[in-house]
Scaffold this active site. Structure first.
Site, PDB file in Angstrom:
ATOM      1  N   THR A   1       4.285   4.292  -3.707  1.00 43.59           N
ATOM      2  CA  THR A   1       5.392   3.576  -4.484  1.00 43.59           C
ATOM      3  C   THR A   1       4.632   2.263  -4.807  1.00 43.59           C
ATOM      4  O   THR A   1       4.842   1.864  -6.112  1.00 43.59           O
ATOM      5  CB  THR A   1       6.736   3.019  -3.362  1.00 43.59           C
ATOM      6  OG1 THR A   1       6.726   4.341  -3.040  1.00 43.59           O
ATOM      7  CG2 THR A   1       7.840   2.956  -4.422  1.00 43.59           C
TER       8      THR A   1
ATOM      9  N   GLY B   1       0.637   4.688   5.781  1.00 40.41           N
ATOM     10  CA  GLY B   1      -0.661   4.961   5.242  1.00 40.41           C
ATOM     11  C   GLY B   1      -1.741   4.026   5.961  1.00 40.41           C
ATOM     12  O   GLY B   1      -2.982   3.786   5.312  1.00 40.41           O
TER      13      GLY B   1
ATOM     14  N   LYS C   1       6.767   0.864   8.944  1.00 45.52           N
ATOM     15  CA  LYS C   1       5.443   1.038   7.857  1.00 45.52           C
ATOM     16  C   LYS C   1       4.162   1.395   8.509  1.00 45.52           C
ATOM     17  O   LYS C   1       4.308   1.526   9.983  1.00 45.52           O
ATOM     18  CB  LYS C   1       5.656  -0.465   7.203  1.00 45.52           C
ATOM     19  CG  LYS C   1       6.821  -0.768   6.278  1.00 45.52           C
ATOM     20  CD  LYS C   1       6.504  -1.962   5.615  1.00 45.52           C
ATOM     21  CE  LYS C   1       5.361  -2.201   4.811  1.00 45.52           C
ATOM     22  NZ  LYS C   1       4.848  -0.865   3.911  1.00 45.52           N
TER      23      LYS C   1
ATOM     24  N   THR D   1       0.921  -1.413   0.091  1.00 44.83           N
ATOM     25  CA  THR D   1      -0.066  -0.156  -0.102  1.00 44.83           C
ATOM     26  C   THR D   1       0.949   1.158  -0.191  1.00 44.83           C
ATOM     27  O   THR D   1       2.009   1.188   0.683  1.00 44.83           O
ATOM     28  CB  THR D   1      -0.799  -0.060   1.290  1.00 44.83           C
ATOM     29  OG1 THR D   1      -1.548  -1.100   1.291  1.00 44.83           O
ATOM     30  CG2 THR D   1      -1.650   1.107   1.423  1.00 44.83           C
TER      31      THR D   1
ATOM     32  N   GLU E   1      -0.543  -5.334   5.898  1.00 44.83           N
ATOM     33  CA  GLU E   1       0.880  -5.366   5.458  1.00 44.83           C
ATOM     34  C   GLU E   1       1.730  -6.443   6.077  1.00 44.83           C
ATOM     35  O   GLU E   1       2.145  -7.287   5.516  1.00 44.83           O
ATOM     36  CB  GLU E   1       1.453  -4.052   5.379  1.00 44.83           C
ATOM     37  CG  GLU E   1       0.683  -3.160   4.437  1.00 44.83           C
ATOM     38  CD  GLU E   1       1.630  -1.665   4.741  1.00 44.83           C
ATOM     39  OE1 GLU E   1       1.477  -0.726   3.840  1.00 44.83           O
ATOM     40  OE2 GLU E   1       2.058  -1.362   5.767  1.00 44.83           O
TER      41      GLU E   1
HETATM   42  C1  5RP Z   1       1.353   2.437   4.204  1.00 42.69           C
HETATM   43  C2  5RP Z   1       3.014   1.882   4.055  1.00 42.69           C
HETATM   44  C3  5RP Z   1       3.805   2.299   2.984  1.00 42.69           C
HETATM   45  O1  5RP Z   1       4.303   1.323   2.605  1.00 42.69           O
HETATM   46  C4  5RP Z   1       4.606   3.478   3.454  1.00 42.69           C
HETATM   47  O2  5RP Z   1       3.668   4.534   4.220  1.00 42.69           O
HETATM   48  C5  5RP Z   1       5.559   4.158   2.143  1.00 42.69           C
HETATM   49  O3  5RP Z   1       4.568   4.937   1.439  1.00 42.69           O
HETATM   50  P1  5RP Z   1       4.857   5.502   0.126  1.00 42.69           P
HETATM   51  O4  5RP Z   1       5.409   4.512  -0.978  1.00 42.69           O
HETATM   52  O5  5RP Z   1       3.798   6.445  -0.439  1.00 42.69           O
HETATM   53  O6  5RP Z   1       6.097   6.417   0.537  1.00 42.69           O
HETATM   54  O7  5RP Z   1       3.396   1.327   4.915  1.00 42.69           O
HETATM   55  O8  5RP Z   1       0.793   1.912   5.324  1.00 42.69           O
END
Ligand code: 5RP
Length: 221
Positions: A35, A101, A98, A32, A107
């Site tokens: 990226t 998000g 992590k 999620t 995850e």
């Molecule tokens: C979501 C996550 C994402 O992997 C983490 O926040 C990185 O996000 P981004 O790719 O938008 O930088 O752990 O819960």
């Protein structure tokens, strides 16, 4: 290069990493975040080369389906060959923070079911010591204040992420000011607090491969 261009470069590198190993019955674990979204967009071009994916969030499930990629329930798939996801921080031993998000619990569950965790991240995410990024902790709502008091005892400055409800119906506390010298011990210590569902330290199950987007190209660790 912009940060988004670095993220897209690692998304492309992840495709190159997994493509030779895809089979018609392959089911992938997909993470999620921004990226991971770029990875999903590229994965769409290969959708006829594998069976489908398990999503680590409702947002990822929606994006996968929009691209015509079948989404499977984890309970019906068993072990997955790959889990591909981003990170908020990753250290030199491929341990991560992590959950920026708010998808950390799912995850962590999907990652636990994967043979290989491929982390895709831009260079800003690589750190010597975890903890600069506030550590997310998913909590059962009625336990929030209790858990926050316990986190203070561990040296954290806990902040309730207001207005956020996780896909599991829970809340998030972000822990500032945590010096995480021993990620494995800290992960276990926080998980032992009653009312904690998961914390965002991925130390017990870190990444197996890091594809890092840098100005000098994608580096593989
Ligand atoms: C979501 C996550 C994402 O992997 C983490 O926040 C990185 O996000 P981004 O790719 O938008 O930088 O752990 O819960």
């Amino acid at each position: 290069m912009t940060q988004d261009e670095l993220k897209d470069a690692v998304a492309a590198a992840a495709i190159d990493e997994i493509r030779p190993r895809l089979e018609r019955d392959t089911i992938l674990g997909v993470g999620t975040g921004s990226t991971a979204n770029l990875f999903i967009d590229r994965l769409a071009e290969l959708r006829h080369e594998f069976q489908g994916a398990v999503a680590s969030s409702e947002a990822t499930a929606k994006r996968l389906r929009q691209h015509g990629i079948e989404v499977f329930e984890l309970n019906s798939t068993g072990t997955l060959p790959f889990y591909i996801d981003g990170a908020d921080e990753i250290d030199l031993e491929l341990r991560m923070i992590k959950g920026g998000g708010a998808a950390l619990t799912r995850e962590k569950i999907v990652a636990a079911c994967a043979e290989r965790f491929i982390c895709i991240a831009d260079a800003s995410k690589r750190v010597a010591t975890l903890g600069g990024f506030p550590l997310p902790v998913e909590v059962i709502p009625m336990a929030r204040s209790y858990v926050a008091r316990e986190l203070v005892k561990l040296g954290a400055d806990p902040v309730y992420r207001e207005g956020v409800v996780t896909d599991n119906g829970n809340q998030i506390i972000d822990c500032y000011e945590l010096m995480i010298e021993d990620p494995l011990a800290m992960e276990a210590r926080i998980n032992a607090i009653v009312g904690v569902v998961t914390n965002g330290l991925f130390a017990a199950r870190g990444a197996d491969v890091l594809l890092l987007g840098t100005e000098d190209g994608v580096k593989r660790f």
